[in-house]
Motif scaffolding. Structure first.
Motif, PDB file in Angstrom:
ATOM      1  N   THR A 183      -5.859  -8.671   3.030  1.00 56.97           N
ATOM      2  CA  THR A 183      -5.173  -8.278   1.799  1.00 56.97           C
ATOM      3  C   THR A 183      -5.010  -9.486   0.886  1.00 56.97           C
ATOM      4  O   THR A 183      -5.243  -9.411  -0.322  1.00 56.97           O
ATOM      5  CB  THR A 183      -3.794  -7.664   2.135  1.00 56.97           C
ATOM      6  N   GLY A 231      -3.538  -6.980  11.231  1.00 58.46           N
ATOM      7  CA  GLY A 231      -2.613  -6.248  10.379  1.00 58.46           C
ATOM      8  C   GLY A 231      -1.575  -7.103   9.684  1.00 58.46           C
ATOM      9  O   GLY A 231      -0.688  -6.580   9.026  1.00 58.46           O
ATOM     10  N   CYS A 232      -1.702  -8.432   9.783  1.00 54.06           N
ATOM     11  CA  CYS A 232      -0.676  -9.296   9.182  1.00 54.06           C
ATOM     12  C   CYS A 232      -0.970  -9.595   7.710  1.00 54.06           C
ATOM     13  O   CYS A 232      -0.194 -10.301   7.063  1.00 54.06           O
ATOM     14  CB  CYS A 232      -0.522 -10.588   9.967  1.00 54.06           C
ATOM     15  N   GLY A 233      -2.065  -9.082   7.198  1.00 55.16           N
ATOM     16  CA  GLY A 233      -2.288  -9.193   5.760  1.00 55.16           C
ATOM     17  C   GLY A 233      -3.309 -10.223   5.309  1.00 55.16           C
ATOM     18  O   GLY A 233      -3.414 -10.505   4.112  1.00 55.16           O
ATOM     19  N   TYR A 293       0.887  -1.157   0.000  1.00 61.88           N
ATOM     20  CA  TYR A 293       0.000   0.000   0.000  1.00 61.88           C
ATOM     21  C   TYR A 293       0.921   1.202   0.000  1.00 61.88           C
ATOM     22  O   TYR A 293       1.622   1.448   0.990  1.00 61.88           O
ATOM     23  CB  TYR A 293      -0.906   0.003   1.236  1.00 61.88           C
ATOM     24  N   HIS A 297     -10.524 -14.167  13.072  1.00 64.58           N
ATOM     25  CA  HIS A 297      -9.698 -13.869  14.235  1.00 64.58           C
ATOM     26  C   HIS A 297      -9.850 -14.936  15.292  1.00 64.58           C
ATOM     27  O   HIS A 297      -9.120 -14.963  16.282  1.00 64.58           O
ATOM     28  CB  HIS A 297     -10.165 -12.540  14.862  1.00 64.58           C
TER      29      HIS A 297
HETATM   30  N1  LIG Z   1      -6.530   0.394   2.045  1.00 63.45           N
HETATM   31  C1  LIG Z   1      -5.363   0.379   2.689  1.00 63.45           C
HETATM   32  N2  LIG Z   1      -4.518   1.404   2.573  1.00 63.45           N
HETATM   33  C2  LIG Z   1      -3.336   1.395   3.217  1.00 63.45           C
HETATM   34  N3  LIG Z   1      -2.913   0.390   4.008  1.00 63.45           N
HETATM   35  C3  LIG Z   1      -3.734  -0.670   4.160  1.00 63.45           C
HETATM   36  C4  LIG Z   1      -4.984  -0.726   3.510  1.00 63.45           C
HETATM   37  N4  LIG Z   1      -5.583  -1.901   3.839  1.00 63.45           N
HETATM   38  C5  LIG Z   1      -4.722  -2.525   4.661  1.00 63.45           C
HETATM   39  N5  LIG Z   1      -3.616  -1.791   4.852  1.00 63.45           N
HETATM   40  C6  LIG Z   1      -2.461  -2.145   5.685  1.00 63.45           C
HETATM   41  O1  LIG Z   1      -1.964  -3.397   5.244  1.00 63.45           O
HETATM   42  C7  LIG Z   1      -1.602  -4.219   6.341  1.00 63.45           C
HETATM   43  C8  LIG Z   1      -2.404  -5.511   6.282  1.00 63.45           C
HETATM   44  O2  LIG Z   1      -3.781  -5.198   6.483  1.00 63.45           O
HETATM   45  P1  LIG Z   1      -4.901  -6.301   6.408  1.00 63.45           P
HETATM   46  O3  LIG Z   1      -6.199  -5.618   6.630  1.00 63.45           O
HETATM   47  O4  LIG Z   1      -4.733  -7.100   5.187  1.00 63.45           O
HETATM   48  O5  LIG Z   1      -4.518  -7.204   7.653  1.00 63.45           O
HETATM   49  P2  LIG Z   1      -5.414  -8.248   8.447  1.00 63.45           P
HETATM   50  O6  LIG Z   1      -4.505  -9.328   8.879  1.00 63.45           O
HETATM   51  O7  LIG Z   1      -6.582  -8.632   7.627  1.00 63.45           O
HETATM   52  O8  LIG Z   1      -5.848  -7.364   9.674  1.00 63.45           O
HETATM   53  P3  LIG Z   1      -7.148  -7.494  10.587  1.00 63.45           P
HETATM   54  O9  LIG Z   1      -7.091  -8.851  11.200  1.00 63.45           O
HETATM   55  O10 LIG Z   1      -6.974  -6.402  11.597  1.00 63.45           O
HETATM   56  O11 LIG Z   1      -8.341  -7.296   9.693  1.00 63.45           O
HETATM   57  C9  LIG Z   1      -1.873  -3.390   7.585  1.00 63.45           C
HETATM   58  O12 LIG Z   1      -0.670  -2.757   7.954  1.00 63.45           O
HETATM   59  C10 LIG Z   1      -2.875  -2.369   7.125  1.00 63.45           C
HETATM   60  O13 LIG Z   1      -2.762  -1.178   7.848  1.00 63.45           O
END
Ligand SMILES: Nc1ncnc2c1ncn2[C@@H]1O[C@H](COP(=O)(O)OP(=O)(O)OP(=O)(O)O)[C@@H](O)[C@H]1O
Length: 309
Positions: A104, A99-101, A73, A261
């Motif tokens: 994503t 936040g581990c992705g 990002y 989670h």
């Molecule tokens: N639209 C975005 N713009 C910028 N950064 C993003 C965006 N979406 C996610 N991130 C960043 O990418 C990283 C992974 O986020 P992601 O949401 O994929 O993690 P996650 O494991 O699904 O988290 P959670 O369990 O909290 O939902 C994090 O650092 C988040 O801040």
């Protein structure tokens, strides 16, 4: 690159999200698993299984093959060299700290990251043998093959019927829509509760019913893959249990990939578990029982046992 920008934590209600099915090249995957040796897992109960999902399920050969997926990002790297194969059918869970992705990666599968201006994806991710990042792949057509359900139920302000029929209409899918809608509602374990009020607003349903409505909407066009991003986290325990039962039955027909989670939930409902850890790294991916009982990686063990995360 984008036709629309979305935030990642709010559910969106766009055509591109309603990911019904239309295969631009049906021959490419109508027999994507020829001669595959399906793995039949004994899932006959909870007592001997230690709480793992051991009801009968058939998990096949890989339908999703990710190779060296990296996502940024802007300048911040969210996923690092993710390589994994998601088997056809069954449930694959993605767990790991915030936040581990996980989300994503889920959004890489149906190219929802295309809708985020800051996101850049590198690597290869094949669905039934075709790299979804090839230039000739239409992301909207892809999303018809890969349905998605979000954390918060997000029915449209339309009737129950029109919610489920929405994807059929916008994609001009032929067939008996009444029958398809009924079947989708039945598969989503909602038909009995709404059969006499299909013309009422989907917004009048309870949270759990709304989420099952969203699942019916996602499966009405008959996708191959169903992505679920924490589909029960906004629901009460009874509704959560209904969604888990539903996921179990959907996994007989669809490949379900779920972010959760809730580690107990992953243990209960999934066949395979991928553990992502901080830094956007996939640390271990294996049969769920192996991950929870005897992981190879010490960091995974620490995470599973609650030592961190
Ligand atoms: N639209 C975005 N713009 C910028 N950064 C993003 C965006 N979406 C996610 N991130 C960043 O990418 C990283 C992974 O986020 P992601 O949401 O994929 O993690 P996650 O494991 O699904 O988290 P959670 O369990 O909290 O939902 C994090 O650092 C988040 O801040």
């Amino acid at each position: 690159m984008t036709d629309e920008t979305v935030t990642t934590d709010e559910p969106v209600s766009t055509e591109s999200e309603i990911t019904p099915e239309i295969d631009p090249d049906p021959a490419s995957n109508s027999d994507s698993n020829p001669g595959s040796e399906s793995r039949t897992t004994d899932r006959d109960g909870t007592t001997e299984s230690g709480g793992f999902d051991t009801t009968e399920s058939t998990v096949g050969e890989p339908i999703i093959e990710a190779r060296d997926i990296n996502v940024w990002y802007d300048d911040v790297q969210a996923l690092t060299d993710i390589t994994m194969d998601v088997p056809e059918h069954g449930v694959t869970a993605m767990i790991g700290p915030s936040g581990c992705g996980k989300s994503t990666f889920l959004r890489c599968i149906n190219r929802m990251n295309d809708l985020i201006d800051a996101a850049r994806v590198e690597g290869e991710l094949s669905l039934a043998g075709k790299n979804v990042y090839d230039p000739d792949v239409d992301p909207v057509a892809l999303r018809r093959r890969v349905g998605m359900v979000f954390q918060k139920p997000n029915p449209f302000p339309k009737s129950i019927y029109d919610n489920v029929a929405y994807g059929l209409k916008i994609q001009n899918i032929d067939g008996d829509h009444d029958e398809i809608v009924e079947n989708a509602l039945r598969k989503a374990a909602l038909f009995e509760e709404v059969s006499d009020r299909l013309d009422e607003s989907g917004l009048e349903l309870s949270g759990g019913q709304q989420q099952r409505l969203c699942i019916a909407r996602a499966i009405a066009p008959d996708p191959e893959v169903l992505l679920m991003d924490e589909p029960a986290s906004a629901l009460d325990p009874v509704a959560t249990s209904q969604i888990e039962d539903l996921i179990d039955s959907l996994a007989e027909e669809y490949t379900v990939v779920i972010v959760t989670h809730n580690m107990q939930q992953a243990a209960r409902i999934s066949d395979k578990t991928a553990v992502f850890l901080t830094g956007g790294e996939l640390v271990e991916f294996d049969d769920t029982q192996k991950i929870f009982e005897n992981p190879d990686n010490q960091r995974v063990e620490d995470y599973i046992t609650g030592k961190f995360g």
